[in-house]
Write an enzyme that holds these catalytic residues in place. Structure first.
Site, mmCIF file in Angstrom:
data_model
loop_
_atom_site.group_PDB
_atom_site.id
_atom_site.type_symbol
_atom_site.label_atom_id
_atom_site.label_comp_id
_atom_site.label_asym_id
_atom_site.label_seq_id
_atom_site.Cartn_x
_atom_site.Cartn_y
_atom_site.Cartn_z
ATOM 1 N N THR A 31 -2.828 32.409 6.670
ATOM 2 C CA THR A 31 -2.926 31.052 6.995
ATOM 3 C C THR A 31 -2.672 30.669 8.493
ATOM 4 O O THR A 31 -3.410 29.453 8.883
ATOM 5 C CB THR A 31 -1.594 29.757 6.666
ATOM 6 N N GLY A 40 8.477 26.564 -19.416
ATOM 7 C CA GLY A 40 7.533 25.024 -19.587
ATOM 8 C C GLY A 40 6.584 25.298 -18.719
ATOM 9 O O GLY A 40 6.263 26.003 -17.835
ATOM 10 N N HIS A 82 1.697 34.662 4.603
ATOM 11 C CA HIS A 82 2.437 33.844 4.863
ATOM 12 C C HIS A 82 3.887 33.640 4.748
ATOM 13 O O HIS A 82 4.146 34.812 3.539
ATOM 14 C CB HIS A 82 1.882 32.942 3.757
ATOM 15 N N TYR A 135 14.271 31.717 -30.264
ATOM 16 C CA TYR A 135 13.397 30.143 -30.825
ATOM 17 C C TYR A 135 11.413 30.230 -29.726
ATOM 18 O O TYR A 135 11.225 29.345 -30.345
ATOM 19 C CB TYR A 135 14.626 29.405 -30.332
ATOM 20 N N PHE A 157 -4.866 24.263 5.495
ATOM 21 C CA PHE A 157 -5.796 24.340 4.196
ATOM 22 C C PHE A 157 -6.845 23.320 3.450
ATOM 23 O O PHE A 157 -5.805 22.178 3.318
ATOM 24 C CB PHE A 157 -6.054 25.023 3.324
HETATM 25 C C1 LIG Z 1 -1.807 28.304 1.161
HETATM 26 C C2 LIG Z 1 -1.276 29.229 1.063
HETATM 27 C C3 LIG Z 1 0.004 29.683 0.786
HETATM 28 C C4 LIG Z 1 0.734 28.769 -0.250
HETATM 29 O O1 LIG Z 1 0.399 28.691 -1.452
HETATM 30 P P1 LIG Z 1 1.202 27.397 -1.935
HETATM 31 O O2 LIG Z 1 0.180 27.377 -3.489
HETATM 32 O O3 LIG Z 1 1.089 26.075 -1.687
HETATM 33 O O4 LIG Z 1 2.558 28.076 -2.804
HETATM 34 C C5 LIG Z 1 0.332 31.406 0.770
HETATM 35 N N1 LIG Z 1 -0.880 32.074 1.330
HETATM 36 C C6 LIG Z 1 -1.583 31.668 2.006
HETATM 37 C C7 LIG Z 1 -2.780 32.693 2.741
HETATM 38 C C8 LIG Z 1 -2.244 30.653 1.826
HETATM 39 O O5 LIG Z 1 -3.481 30.353 2.173
#
Ligand SMILES: *Cc1c(COP(=O)(O)O)cnc(C)c1O
Length: 466
Positions: free
Chosen positions: A236, A342, A179, A322, A80
């Site tokens: 994805t 962080g 994903h 802290y 992507f």
């Molecule tokens: C890109 C993507 C992820 C992973 O994204 P990161 O920010 O790289 O962890 C997860 N799910 C979908 C549908 C994605 O397109």
């Protein structure tokens, strides 16, 4: 190197940035290198004495750019997009200069408040109701992990935060189109991959709500503990969308927590006409979208919207002595919403990008990408020897090369290798129903209609003779 040197060298870097971006079209999209080649050019040990900035910069220019894949190249159609709009690069320079750790409000008040305001802008821009509140993580993977941990602890009445998992089999539900970050999340959360139930999908690769209901009932009957559902809005592999409203309804009927992964497609929801793809989203408990994909706020900038942040804070939010500060009733400490303590000042680039381009221009870009990809798919459809395997979903479709009388799988794999060795464009693969297919995902900030249509010209040219 001191700050006076930095003043000179950061200007040199700015000039380099301009030359790099204006010259991108002349570069092959994918890195031209072999494993180990870069490492072989570096000495085995760090120097004992300072090296001059000239030497460091010269090595950077000589070694690095040619061994990089150029994600901002207008003909990058792989994975992507991971856009870095100029305003985002600018904001990152300033965030780098202050180098603040924005762990709690007091540690960087402007960072916390700009994060609250800009995620509110984004919530409104994608059409989510006002109850949702946003926070920024590094990645969608971490957002999904946070949501799955919340599912786990909520299902045990938060006993798991003290005792860990004590023999219960918690169950999480998702379709096979979600994903791999969901698989990773159940592993990291201690729920275990075997307890991630992959729910059946329909002919359009959408989770079947009746199958979800049946899976939950079967688990209850078996004495397992259903904990949550992860839905996909723009998967994805081929861009699949689960029917969010119907699945959320099933989840809610069983008291389960829901998380929607819209990492890629979420940005498109700034265009009202695409929101039907995630209809029912207002019922979700948690949603992730990545402005670092399609909106131009560069990596890393992953926004999680929560209908109610309290459950996640109960899981993730620790406040040791802290980290105590004044006026705790009036402020938000975002580290309590996310995994790391962080935090970078990520909201700055979101603020700059939304202001520098405005929503109308950002919508126009996304609409163009979607329209050009539909046009490209039509041209492929009309070309003998090419099959559209999955139809365009927003700006993503898949195709295969199927020469007459040839082996389509082998031809598809050979064509992809040729395309990527050629370098004019960059595409990546996935497997769909067990067979190799080529993905086309448009969305680079500077790509034009010609760039998108060049995918057809290059593919047809290189398919000749296969
Ligand atoms: C890109 C993507 C992820 C992973 O994204 P990161 O920010 O790289 O962890 C997860 N799910 C979908 C549908 C994605 O397109």
């Amino acid at each position: 190197m001191n700050h006076d040197d930095l003043r000179y060298w950061s200007k040199r870097a700015a000039d380099w940035t301009h030359e790099y971006h204006t010259g991108l079209r002349r570069r092959p999209v994918r890195a031209r290198t072999v494993p180990g080649a870069v490492a072989a050019r570096l000495p085995a040990a760090a120097p004992e004495t300072p090296e001059p900035p000239e030497a460091i910069f010269a090595d950077f220019e000589a070694i690095v750019p040619n061994a990089m894949t150029h994600w901002q190249h207008p003909r990058f159609f792989a994975y992507f997009p991971a856009n870095a709009a100029p305003a985002s690069i600018w904001a990152e320079q300033l965030a780098n200069a202050m180098a603040a750790n924005c762990l709690i409000w007091q540690a960087s008040p402007a960072a916390t408040e700009i994060e609250q305001v800009t995620t509110g802008w984004l919530r409104r821009a994608v059409g989510l109701p006002s109850g949702f509140v946003g926070t920024i993580h590094d990645s969608a993977t971490t957002c999904t992990l946070s949501a799955v941990i919340t599912m786990r602890d909520r299902a045990t009445g938060w006993a798991s935060t003290q005792d860990g998992l004590t023999g219960q089999r918690l169950r999480i539900y998702a379709s096979a189109q979600t994903h791999s970050s969901v698989d990773k999340a159940v592993r990291l959360a201690g729920i275990g991959q075997a307890n991630l139930v992959k729910v059946d999908t329909d002919t359009e690769y959408r989770m079947d709500p009746a199958a979800l209901d049946a899976a939950i009932r079967a688990d209850l009957a078996a004495g397992h503990v259903p904990a949550g559902v992860v839905l996909c809005a723009g998967g994805t592999s081929i861009g699949a969308f689960d029917p969010i409203g119907d699945c959320v309804e099933v989840a809610k009927a069983h008291g389960l927590y829901t998380h929607v992964d819209a990492a890629w497609a979420g940005s498109a929801m700034i265009c009202p006409e695409f929101r039907k793809l995630w209809a029912g989203i207002e019922g979700a408990d948690s949603i992730v979208m990545n402005p670092h994909k399609w909106l131009g706020a560069q990596f890393d900038c992953s926004v999680q919207f929560l209908a109610d942040p309290e459950p996640q804070i109960r899981s993730l939010g620790l406040r040791p002595d802290y980290l105590r500060s004044d006026a705790e009733d009036e402020i938000v400490n975002f580290n309590e919403w996310t995994v790391p303590l962080g935090r970078r000042f990520r909201a700055l680039k979101l603020w700059f990008v939304l202001r520098a381009y405005g929503l109308a221009a950002l919508r126009k870009r996304i609409r163009n990408h979607v329209a050009w990809v539909e046009k490209l798919a039509e041209v492929f459809r009309a070309t003998p020897g090419f099959d559209i395997v999955t139809e365009p979903r927003l700006a993503l479709f898949t195709f295969r090369h199927a020469p007459r009388g040839g082996d389509a799988d082998a031809a598809t794999e050979r064509l992809l290798a040729r395309i990527n060795d050629d370098g004019r464009i960059y595409l990546t693969q996935t497997r769909h129903e067990g067979r190799p297919v080529i993905r086309v995902a448009a969305g680079t900030f500077d790509c034009t209609e010609d760039d998108v249509m060049s995918v057809h010209a290059v593919a047809v040219e290189l398919a000749g003779g296969l």
